[in-house]
Design an enzyme around this catalytic site. Structure first.
Site, PDB file in Angstrom:
ATOM      1  N   SER A 141      10.965   5.091   0.076  1.00  0.00           N
ATOM      2  CA  SER A 141      11.082   3.688  -0.324  1.00  0.00           C
ATOM      3  C   SER A 141      10.396   2.813   0.719  1.00  0.00           C
ATOM      4  O   SER A 141      10.238   3.217   1.884  1.00  0.00           O
ATOM      5  CB  SER A 141      12.559   3.305  -0.419  1.00  0.00           C
ATOM      6  OG  SER A 141      12.730   1.905  -0.516  1.00  0.00           O
ATOM      7  N   TYR A 154      21.025   3.037   3.704  1.00  0.00           N
ATOM      8  CA  TYR A 154      19.879   3.400   2.870  1.00  0.00           C
ATOM      9  C   TYR A 154      18.579   3.281   3.652  1.00  0.00           C
ATOM     10  O   TYR A 154      17.743   4.196   3.634  1.00  0.00           O
ATOM     11  CB  TYR A 154      19.850   2.504   1.635  1.00  0.00           C
ATOM     12  CG  TYR A 154      18.757   2.841   0.652  1.00  0.00           C
ATOM     13  CD1 TYR A 154      18.894   3.917  -0.225  1.00  0.00           C
ATOM     14  CD2 TYR A 154      17.589   2.087   0.583  1.00  0.00           C
ATOM     15  CE1 TYR A 154      17.899   4.227  -1.138  1.00  0.00           C
ATOM     16  CE2 TYR A 154      16.590   2.386  -0.321  1.00  0.00           C
ATOM     17  CZ  TYR A 154      16.756   3.459  -1.189  1.00  0.00           C
ATOM     18  OH  TYR A 154      15.758   3.769  -2.085  1.00  0.00           O
ATOM     19  N   LYS A 158      15.962   6.387   4.593  1.00  0.00           N
ATOM     20  CA  LYS A 158      14.572   6.472   4.144  1.00  0.00           C
ATOM     21  C   LYS A 158      13.606   6.516   5.332  1.00  0.00           C
ATOM     22  O   LYS A 158      12.550   7.165   5.261  1.00  0.00           O
ATOM     23  CB  LYS A 158      14.236   5.302   3.218  1.00  0.00           C
ATOM     24  CG  LYS A 158      14.982   5.352   1.889  1.00  0.00           C
ATOM     25  CD  LYS A 158      14.747   6.646   1.129  1.00  0.00           C
ATOM     26  CE  LYS A 158      15.427   6.654  -0.234  1.00  0.00           C
ATOM     27  NZ  LYS A 158      15.197   7.916  -0.981  1.00  0.00           N
TER      28      LYS A 158
END
Length: 249
Positions: A141, A154, A158
């Protein structure tokens, strides 16, 4: 949803896709099946796998929580030889930095990073043993390089995934196994449409994207297909941004 991508590379090849039940994972699974690959699909939701199998007769499905290292390793070891791997499974936790809990952070890291290490180790060892060329694509991402509010776990996962991708590319490259990631911004999956339907939330981001729109699922799928195929035979260790020029300025 339509795709213009055609490539004889996938005929007779085999591919494993994690997180196949919904969104990007479901779309790439279906497209690989259409292009002639034998696809093995992993999801933690049995009902999603059942509907996927009915749409794509011939794919093999496995209901599995990838955060369980031993069970995941045991299942993946039973799969036939693979040519392609898409590590797509991922979760998030909407917590601020100051409120991020240990259990939330651990859950996100186990699914988004640890499972990629685990699955990829098993698949790569089999590829090396066979002396087979292979391609692995990790779904990352833009959050790997940009902080997002309420996405501490998150974003960290990533960033770790991108670093893992580079390490994999370095060590697996001599075995003719390429490893890359795709790094999209907001993707218009069903979940993405719900999360970004409010113009007050979406317009500030859209105004920064020169192309003036968010990423569609097929944009990510076509990028993954390209990286899996021989058309990208000299691309290794790359993090491919799919964001319409969001960060050019």
């Amino acid at each position: 949803m339509s795709y213009d991508y055609e490539d004889p590379f996938f005929a007779g090849r085999s591919a494993l896709v994690t997180g196949s039940g919904k969104g990007i994972g479901r779309a790439i699974t279906k497209q690989l099946h259409i292009l002639g690959a034998q696809v093995y699909a992993i999801s933690r939701t049995q009902s999603d796998l059942e509907s996927l199998a009915s749409e794509c007769p011939g794919i093999l499905t496995y209901c599995l929580d990838l955060s369980d290292w031993k069970k995941t390793e045991d299942v993946v070891k039973t799969l036939p030889p693979l040519d392609c791997l898409v590590n797509n499974a991922g979760v998030t936790s909407l917590e601020s930095f100051l409120e991020t809990k240990a259990e939330s952070f651990e859950r996100v890291m186990k699914t988004n990073v640890q499972s990629v290490l685990n699955v990829s180790q098993v698949v790569a060892k089999h590829m090396i043993k066979r002396g087979a060329h292979g391609s692995i694509v990790n779904v990352s991402s833009v959050a790997s390089t940009r902080a997002l509010n309420l996405h501490t776990s998150y974003c960290a996962s990533k960033a770790a995934l991108d670093s893992l991708t580079r390490s994999m590319a370095l060590e697996l490259g001599p075995h003719k196994i390429r490893v890359n990631s795709v790094n999209p911004t907001v993707v218009m999956t069903d979940m993405g449409k719900l999360a970004w339907s409010d113009p007050d939330k979406s317009e500030p981001i859209l105004n920064r994207i020169p192309l003036g729109k968010f990423v569609e699922v097929e944009d990510v799928v076509n990028a993954i297909l390209f990286l899996l195929s021989d058309r990208s035979s000299m691309i290794n260790g790359v993090h491919l941004p799919i964001e319409g020029g969001l960060f050019v300025s």
